[in-house]
Design a protein around this motif. Structure first.
Motif, PDB file in Angstrom:
ATOM      1  N   ASN A 113       2.351  -4.582  -3.705  1.00  0.00           N
ATOM      2  CA  ASN A 113       1.839  -4.103  -4.991  1.00  0.00           C
ATOM      3  C   ASN A 113       0.538  -3.339  -4.812  1.00  0.00           C
ATOM      4  N   LEU A 114      -0.337  -3.879  -3.959  1.00  0.00           N
ATOM      5  CA  LEU A 114      -1.639  -3.249  -3.751  1.00  0.00           C
ATOM      6  C   LEU A 114      -1.487  -1.859  -3.138  1.00  0.00           C
ATOM      7  N   THR A 115      -0.635  -1.721  -2.140  1.00  0.00           N
ATOM      8  CA  THR A 115      -0.487  -0.419  -1.493  1.00  0.00           C
ATOM      9  C   THR A 115       0.164   0.590  -2.438  1.00  0.00           C
ATOM     10  N   GLN A 116       1.093   0.149  -3.273  1.00  0.00           N
ATOM     11  CA  GLN A 116       1.687   1.059  -4.252  1.00  0.00           C
ATOM     12  C   GLN A 116       0.641   1.520  -5.270  1.00  0.00           C
ATOM     13  N   ALA A 117      -0.206   0.597  -5.732  1.00  0.00           N
ATOM     14  CA  ALA A 117      -1.246   0.957  -6.693  1.00  0.00           C
ATOM     15  C   ALA A 117      -2.312   1.834  -6.055  1.00  0.00           C
ATOM     16  N   ALA A 118      -2.644   1.560  -4.781  1.00  0.00           N
ATOM     17  CA  ALA A 118      -3.629   2.385  -4.087  1.00  0.00           C
ATOM     18  C   ALA A 118      -3.145   3.826  -3.971  1.00  0.00           C
ATOM     19  N   LEU A 119      -1.874   4.009  -3.604  1.00  0.00           N
ATOM     20  CA  LEU A 119      -1.331   5.354  -3.463  1.00  0.00           C
ATOM     21  C   LEU A 119      -1.372   6.102  -4.789  1.00  0.00           C
ATOM     22  N   ALA A 120      -1.087   5.414  -5.864  1.00  0.00           N
ATOM     23  CA  ALA A 120      -1.143   6.053  -7.181  1.00  0.00           C
ATOM     24  C   ALA A 120      -2.556   6.490  -7.541  1.00  0.00           C
ATOM     25  N   PRO A 146      -3.018  11.604  -4.766  1.00  0.00           N
ATOM     26  CA  PRO A 146      -2.444  10.558  -5.630  1.00  0.00           C
ATOM     27  C   PRO A 146      -0.946  10.758  -5.823  1.00  0.00           C
ATOM     28  N   PHE A 147      -0.207   9.652  -5.728  1.00  0.00           N
ATOM     29  CA  PHE A 147       1.232   9.712  -5.928  1.00  0.00           C
ATOM     30  C   PHE A 147       1.680   8.428  -6.637  1.00  0.00           C
ATOM     31  N   PRO A 148       1.859   8.492  -7.958  1.00  0.00           N
ATOM     32  CA  PRO A 148       2.359   7.322  -8.684  1.00  0.00           C
ATOM     33  C   PRO A 148       3.864   7.191  -8.509  1.00  0.00           C
ATOM     34  N   ALA A 154       6.939   0.837 -12.004  1.00  0.00           N
ATOM     35  CA  ALA A 154       7.723  -0.326 -12.426  1.00  0.00           C
ATOM     36  C   ALA A 154       6.951  -1.635 -12.364  1.00  0.00           C
ATOM     37  N   ILE A 155       5.728  -1.639 -11.833  1.00  0.00           N
ATOM     38  CA  ILE A 155       4.995  -2.904 -11.664  1.00  0.00           C
ATOM     39  C   ILE A 155       4.890  -3.696 -12.969  1.00  0.00           C
ATOM     40  N   PRO A 156       4.496  -3.085 -14.107  1.00  0.00           N
ATOM     41  CA  PRO A 156       4.409  -3.891 -15.331  1.00  0.00           C
ATOM     42  C   PRO A 156       5.762  -4.346 -15.883  1.00  0.00           C
TER      43      PRO A 156
END
Length: 368
Positions: A113-120, A146-148, A154-156
């Motif tokens: 989750n952290l790495t996905q949020a960091a990339l965004a 940045p790349f969401p 989908a995290i939330p």
């Protein structure tokens, strides 16, 4: 694991009137829980140019990851250009998870989750198991575009949905996306969609569930992590909220009383039979070597699988009894034909309604 126990059989519905009367005077206002859900399960914003605020936001996203019994068995240490995710052994579950397998899987989920949020947010994260620093996961970050991603978006929406699904098949393309998301370094994903194979898995689930239900330590541990009412869920910010499993929210005293009456091997086995038979398929995560470093990787793979599922509108929930009961695990591995490798997680999936979400502790509570 990664959390997953319902506690009352369908026959509890016959006590709905009693539950309603008892909860009128003691339950919180309906919007208390709902407001907390809105604050928890959301996309953030407004942290650009503020490194400390951004790190706190990344921790918030990481804490939305799944964890065994929703124990949130992690602590976060902030550094320049890095965040370490450390095990919180005060939140371990020795009865269901004596070797801390699920605990380290949970750390891997948080790391993904952290790495996905960091990339965004314009940071490329590199996660590595750090045995020297508390056996946690260190995520170093460097600037990037940045790349969401779809998984970040989908995290939330991700949820461990402990209810019946519609039993309808998913497309071959969707299965390919799930398989790709759930495969990683030293981790294989086995997808079972044929009914005969799923019935065999159910047999192992029933055997494992019966063994666990006959273990007083397991039952007591599970009971400690159930949050029977909305105000208890809000106050604690962790654990398994009863309504998330399709059960009525009750005053804690009544919930614990009914738990002791209705939480039986037969009722639970009947429920799991309905759950498996309403599912589209079963996903089994298999690692090539034992130990915390690989279990973290299993967690990252499962987190991607769960996020990809959510992005496709597919629900999932754990069926981990065959891998949690140590004496049953080798038999289950033999059924899978995986040799000496360890089956780590068993997950059912399919489409179905969303359940009330679980809650999370605030960021300040998980920082060290």
């Amino acid at each position: 694991m990664p959390s997953r126990r319902d506690f009352i059989s369908a026959s509890l519905g016959s006590l709905g009137t009693l539950a309603g009367l008892a909860s009128c005077s003691t339950a919180p206002r309906p919007d208390d829980y709902e407001q907390c859900v809105e604050r928890t399960w959301r996309h953030g914003g407004g942290v650009s140019g503020n490194p400390t605020a951004l790190q706190h936001e990344l921790v918030r996203y990481a804490s939305l990851a799944p964890s065994s019994h929703n124990t949130q068995c992690w602590k976060f240490h902030l550094e320049d250009h890095a965040i370490s995710i450390l095990p919180d052994f005060s939140r371990r579950c020795p009865a269901v998870d004596p070797d801390d397998h699920h605990l380290f899987v949970s750390l891997g989920c948080a790391a993904e989750n952290l790495t996905q949020a960091a990339l965004a947010n314009g940071l490329k994260g590199h996660a590595s198991f750090d045995a020297a620093a508390g056996r946690g996961v260190r995520v170093t970050m460097e600037p990037t575009r940045p790349f969401p991603s779809t998984l970040f978006q989908a995290i939330p929406e991700r949820q461990s949905t402990r209810g019946e699904y519609d039993g309808q098949p998913v497309s071959p393309q969707e299965l390919q996306l799930l398989e790709r998301a759930g495969t990683g370094s030293g981790v294989e994903l086995i997808l079972l969609t044929e009914r005969q194979a799923m019935e065999r898995v159910l047999e192992y689930v029933v055997q494992g569930n019966t063994a666990q239900m006959n273990d007083p330590a397991f039952v007591d541990e599970l009971k400690r992590w159930i949050r029977f009412s909305g105000d208890e869920a809000v106050r604690m910010g962790d654990g398994l909220y009863a309504a998330s499993s399709g059960n009525p929210a009750l005053p804690p005293w009544l919930g614990r009383l009914l738990f002791d009456v209705f939480f039986t091997p037969k009722s639970e086995n009947d429920k799991y039979a309905k759950h498996v038979r309403s599912s589209t398929g079963i996903a089994i995560f298999v690692s090539d070597t034992p130990g915390p470093a690989r279990w973290v990787e299993v967690g990252r793979c499962y987190a991607r699988f769960a996020l990809q599922s959510a992005a496709l509108g597919i629900r999932n929930a754990m069926l981990n009894q065959p891998v949690e009961v140590a004496t049953l695990r080798p038999q289950f591995a033999a059924f899978l034909g995986i040799g000496a490798r360890r089956p780590d997680l068993v997950v059912r999936f399919g489409r179905g309604p969303k359940m009330p979400p679980s809650l999370r502790r605030p960021v300040a509570a998980v920082l060290v």
